[in-house]
Design an enzyme around this catalytic site. Structure first.
Site, mmCIF file in Angstrom:
data_model
loop_
_atom_site.group_PDB
_atom_site.id
_atom_site.type_symbol
_atom_site.label_atom_id
_atom_site.label_comp_id
_atom_site.label_asym_id
_atom_site.label_seq_id
_atom_site.Cartn_x
_atom_site.Cartn_y
_atom_site.Cartn_z
ATOM 1 C CG ASP A 13 16.584 30.147 30.047
ATOM 2 O OD1 ASP A 13 16.476 29.343 30.979
ATOM 3 O OD2 ASP A 13 17.203 31.227 30.139
ATOM 4 C CD GLU A 14 18.346 25.720 25.286
ATOM 5 O OE1 GLU A 14 17.930 25.303 26.392
ATOM 6 O OE2 GLU A 14 19.554 25.899 25.041
ATOM 7 C CE LYS A 16 17.779 23.185 29.650
ATOM 8 N NZ LYS A 16 17.829 24.555 29.111
ATOM 9 N N GLY A 40 16.396 26.855 35.588
ATOM 10 C CA GLY A 40 14.987 27.152 35.873
ATOM 11 C C GLY A 40 14.177 26.509 34.766
ATOM 12 C CG HIS A 41 14.713 22.969 33.689
ATOM 13 N ND1 HIS A 41 15.335 21.753 33.630
ATOM 14 C CD2 HIS A 41 15.655 23.886 33.305
ATOM 15 C CE1 HIS A 41 16.593 21.924 33.250
ATOM 16 N NE2 HIS A 41 16.809 23.199 33.051
ATOM 17 C CB ALA A 298 12.730 30.253 34.775
ATOM 18 C CB THR A 300 18.222 35.602 37.829
ATOM 19 O OG1 THR A 300 18.161 35.592 36.399
ATOM 20 C CG2 THR A 300 19.243 34.574 38.274
ATOM 21 N N GLY A 301 14.912 36.212 37.169
ATOM 22 C CA GLY A 301 13.996 37.297 36.808
ATOM 23 C C GLY A 301 14.626 38.342 35.883
ATOM 24 N NE ARG A 304 14.914 33.165 29.901
ATOM 25 C CZ ARG A 304 13.876 32.335 29.988
ATOM 26 N NH1 ARG A 304 12.959 32.297 29.029
ATOM 27 N NH2 ARG A 304 13.739 31.560 31.033
HETATM 28 P P1 GDP Z 1 14.265 25.571 30.159
HETATM 29 O O1 GDP Z 1 15.205 26.182 31.123
HETATM 30 O O2 GDP Z 1 14.953 25.064 28.940
HETATM 31 O O3 GDP Z 1 13.395 24.507 30.794
HETATM 32 O O4 GDP Z 1 13.290 26.733 29.672
HETATM 33 P P2 GDP Z 1 12.586 27.834 30.620
HETATM 34 O O5 GDP Z 1 11.504 27.185 31.390
HETATM 35 O O6 GDP Z 1 13.606 28.581 31.374
HETATM 36 O O7 GDP Z 1 12.031 28.836 29.528
HETATM 37 C C1 GDP Z 1 11.108 28.471 28.572
HETATM 38 C C2 GDP Z 1 9.854 29.342 28.721
HETATM 39 O O8 GDP Z 1 9.083 29.257 27.562
HETATM 40 C C3 GDP Z 1 8.951 28.885 29.841
HETATM 41 O O9 GDP Z 1 8.317 30.007 30.400
HETATM 42 C C4 GDP Z 1 7.924 28.001 29.145
HETATM 43 O O10 GDP Z 1 6.681 27.936 29.812
HETATM 44 C C5 GDP Z 1 7.791 28.712 27.822
HETATM 45 N N1 GDP Z 1 7.493 27.852 26.663
HETATM 46 C C6 GDP Z 1 7.960 26.601 26.403
HETATM 47 N N2 GDP Z 1 7.551 26.200 25.179
HETATM 48 C C7 GDP Z 1 6.830 27.212 24.657
HETATM 49 C C8 GDP Z 1 6.152 27.418 23.407
HETATM 50 O O11 GDP Z 1 6.171 26.583 22.523
HETATM 51 N N3 GDP Z 1 5.520 28.611 23.230
HETATM 52 C C9 GDP Z 1 5.510 29.593 24.185
HETATM 53 N N4 GDP Z 1 4.877 30.704 23.910
HETATM 54 N N5 GDP Z 1 6.118 29.417 25.376
HETATM 55 C C10 GDP Z 1 6.787 28.265 25.604
HETATM 56 P P1 IMO Z 2 18.418 26.465 32.222
HETATM 57 O O1 IMO Z 2 18.687 25.052 32.684
HETATM 58 C C1 IMO Z 2 20.120 30.234 30.867
HETATM 59 C C2 IMO Z 2 24.000 31.394 32.552
HETATM 60 C C3 IMO Z 2 24.067 32.595 33.450
HETATM 61 C C4 IMO Z 2 25.477 33.094 33.126
HETATM 62 C C5 IMO Z 2 26.248 31.801 32.944
HETATM 63 C C6 IMO Z 2 27.031 31.353 34.171
HETATM 64 O O2 IMO Z 2 17.199 27.054 32.823
HETATM 65 O O3 IMO Z 2 18.480 26.560 30.744
HETATM 66 P P2 IMO Z 2 26.293 30.290 36.487
HETATM 67 O O4 IMO Z 2 25.386 30.808 37.568
HETATM 68 O O5 IMO Z 2 25.879 28.986 35.924
HETATM 69 O O6 IMO Z 2 27.740 30.281 36.903
HETATM 70 O O7 IMO Z 2 26.187 31.390 35.310
HETATM 71 O O8 IMO Z 2 25.284 30.804 32.616
HETATM 72 N N1 IMO Z 2 23.018 30.351 32.976
HETATM 73 C C7 IMO Z 2 21.865 30.111 32.328
HETATM 74 N N2 IMO Z 2 21.285 30.748 31.296
HETATM 75 N N3 IMO Z 2 19.535 29.144 31.398
HETATM 76 C C8 IMO Z 2 20.111 28.474 32.416
HETATM 77 O O9 IMO Z 2 19.640 27.309 32.877
HETATM 78 C C9 IMO Z 2 21.313 28.979 32.956
HETATM 79 N N4 IMO Z 2 22.123 28.598 33.969
HETATM 80 C C10 IMO Z 2 23.172 29.430 33.953
HETATM 81 O O10 IMO Z 2 23.075 33.539 33.118
HETATM 82 O O11 IMO Z 2 25.460 33.763 31.897
HETATM 83 MG MG MG Z 3 15.493 27.961 32.158
#
Ligand code: GDP
Ligand code: IMO
Ligand code: MG
Length: 433
Positions: A13-14, A16, A40-41, A298, A300-301, A304
């Site tokens: 969830d960085e 990506k 969840g991207h 993104a 499972t709701g 974090r």
């Molecule tokens: P991913 O799984 O690495 O693609 O990241 P996620 O989409 O799960 O979580 C990142 C969240 O941060 C998303 O809701 C993005 O819309 C949001 N986001 C990404 N970059 C930024 C940023 O620079 N600032 C803020 N406030 N939100 C961001």
């Molecule tokens: P993105 O790509 C954050 C975590 C789960 C759990 C562990 C194992 O959006 O960064 P799993 O269902 O994969 O067997 O669960 O990994 N997890 C994530 N945490 N972002 C994700 O994906 C994740 N995908 C799995 O919460 O701790």
């Molecule tokens: Mg994510």
């Protein structure tokens, strides 16, 4: 040759999805190489928000072809609903999205086992996404899995799947969970799975041929380094290799053809699910980061867990994936702090350590050693040039670079595509040519 892998440098969830969306127009193919719909991207474009789980984020750019590589585990129902959702948003997948015949399939019994096992683990549960990811990778490693290419041989697939369901039912009974009706499960499953057939390809050949023809590939990692099955906080990990090495095995692109690696890291840290997290903040500051950063899973709701930036984690990530550069996201979330802390090393029973220790138990015992720096107390949201950042924010970025042994080539200052700083003369600026 330009073939770049994007990996999560923390616990997922960085951001990506956002970064891949920015880079995708400069690549011919965007491929996922591991994980499944546990990811969840999020991509935000104007008022519209897309959350991609299984399909590469590049799908939102009409010019890219997209690949779900052999290292991914595919749930056909999740695939179909994502394709359908994209269609409703005006994005057509057929003809430009390809699924590896060698990708393993998630069957309903995988999801049932995931749930039953998590329940049995109780307080020690991993906190999985309950998507059947772990059990599907187990079958892959045990050589009992069903692969997407098996859809071309439906009778054989049914026979194989029937045996797997029988075996799973025995475990489900022992766990006191509901069993699956074999034939009904298979009929429903095949209805969904059949819709995958037009997307099937030998994607490894496709990717390597494209590279030979001078095309470029962007490899979109899911999860993050600390969730990698080998290098993460085992057993609190996912079941695949999220680090850059996984990109080669999981896509079939020859390792020597991967020319660069970009790590994505938040300006602080989050984690979903169980497992050690040394810089976790269980106080008001943690709650503030959760709220201001909108840190809700993104997929499972789930809220974090949040904490300060951990340079030990990101440094480890730079080492393992050979990260050429970092993208530092969500800098704007730190805008209001008087002071910001960065973990530089860990205090252990045996003294200070600067490297990741072995094992989740050892990490759980580590105490973060912080360096405290002044906040900038200025709004950085939407800033697009490094020069415009307040001095304290610039210093923060430089500190991250120094502590993590990698240049920060991209800084994200908001969820929108446009809210991004691309550092001049950085590798990312090279890749965007
Ligand atoms: P991913 O799984 O690495 O693609 O990241 P996620 O989409 O799960 O979580 C990142 C969240 O941060 C998303 O809701 C993005 O819309 C949001 N986001 C990404 N970059 C930024 C940023 O620079 N600032 C803020 N406030 N939100 C961001
Ligand atoms: P993105 O790509 C954050 C975590 C789960 C759990 C562990 C194992 O959006 O960064 P799993 O269902 O994969 O067997 O669960 O990994 N997890 C994530 N945490 N972002 C994700 O994906 C994740 N995908 C799995 O919460 O701790
Ligand atoms: Mg994510």
């Amino acid at each position: 040759m330009k073939n770049i892998v994007v990996v999560g440098a923390q616990w997922g969830d960085e951001g990506k999805g956002k970064v891949v969306d920015i880079l995708a127009p400069f690549f011919d193919i965007v491929a996922r190489y591991q994980g499944g719909h546990n990811a969840g991207h999020t991509v935000k474009i104007g008022d519209r928000k897309f959350v991609l789980h299984l399909i590469p984020s590049g799908i939102l750019h009409g010019e890219c072809d997209c690949v779900i590589g052999n290292g991914v585990v595919v749930d056909p129902a999740a695939f179909n609903s994502e394709v359908e959702e994209l269609r409703l948003l005006g994005v057509e997948c057929e003809g430009r999205l390809f699924v590896s015949t060698r990708a393993h399939m998630i069957l309903p019994y995988h999801t049932a086992l995931d749930r039953a096992r998590e329940k049995q683990l109780g307080a020690n549960s991993v906190g999985t996404t309950m998507r059947g990811i772990g059990p599907a990778y187990e079958d892959k490693a045990a050589r009992t899995g069903v692969r997407a290419g098996d859809l071309l041989y439906p009778d054989l697939l049914r026979e194989k799947a029937r045996a797997c369901i029988e075996r799973a039912n025995r475990e489900l009974v022992a766990a006191g969970a509901e069993t699956l009706d074999e034939e009904r499960t298979l009929d429903e499953y095949m209805n969904e799975a059949d819709r995958l057939t037009p997307y099937l390809r030998d994607t490894a050949s496709m990717i390597n041929r494209a590279v030979r023809d001078g095309k470029s590939v962007l490899l979109e990692g899911a999860q993050g380094t600390m969730l990698d099955v080998d290098h993460g906080t085992y057993p609190f990990v996912t079941s695949s290799n999220a680090t850059a090495g996984g990109a080669a095995t999981g896509s079939g692109l020859a390792p020597k053809s991967i020319t660069g690696a970009l790590g994505i890291a938040k300006a602080y840290t989050t984690r979903v699910g169980g497992g050690p997290f040394p810089t976790e903040l269980l106080d008001d500051t943690g709650a503030y980061l959760q709220k201001r950063g909108n840190e809700v899973g993104a997929s499972t709701g789930r809220p974090r867990r949040t904490g300060w930036f951990d340079a030990v984690v990101v440094r480890y990530s730079v080492m393992l994936s050979g990260l050429d550069a970092l993208a530092l996201t969500k800098l704007d979330v730190l805008d209001e702090f008087d002071e910001i802390k960065v973990c530089t090393s860990y205090k252990t029973r045996d003294g200070l350590i600067e490297d990741m220790p072995y094992g989740a138990n050892a990490l759980a015992e580590c105490e973060p050693v912080y360096e405290t720096v002044p906040g900038w107390k200025t709004i950085t949201s939407g800033i697009t040039s490094f020069d415009e950042l307040p001095e304290a924010a610039k210093s923060y970025v430089r500190m991250v670079e120094q502590l993590c042994n990698a240049p920060v080539a991209l800084i994200s200052t908001g969820p929108e595509r446009t809210e991004t700083i691309i550092r001049e003369e950085s590798l990312v600026s090279e890749w965007m040519k």
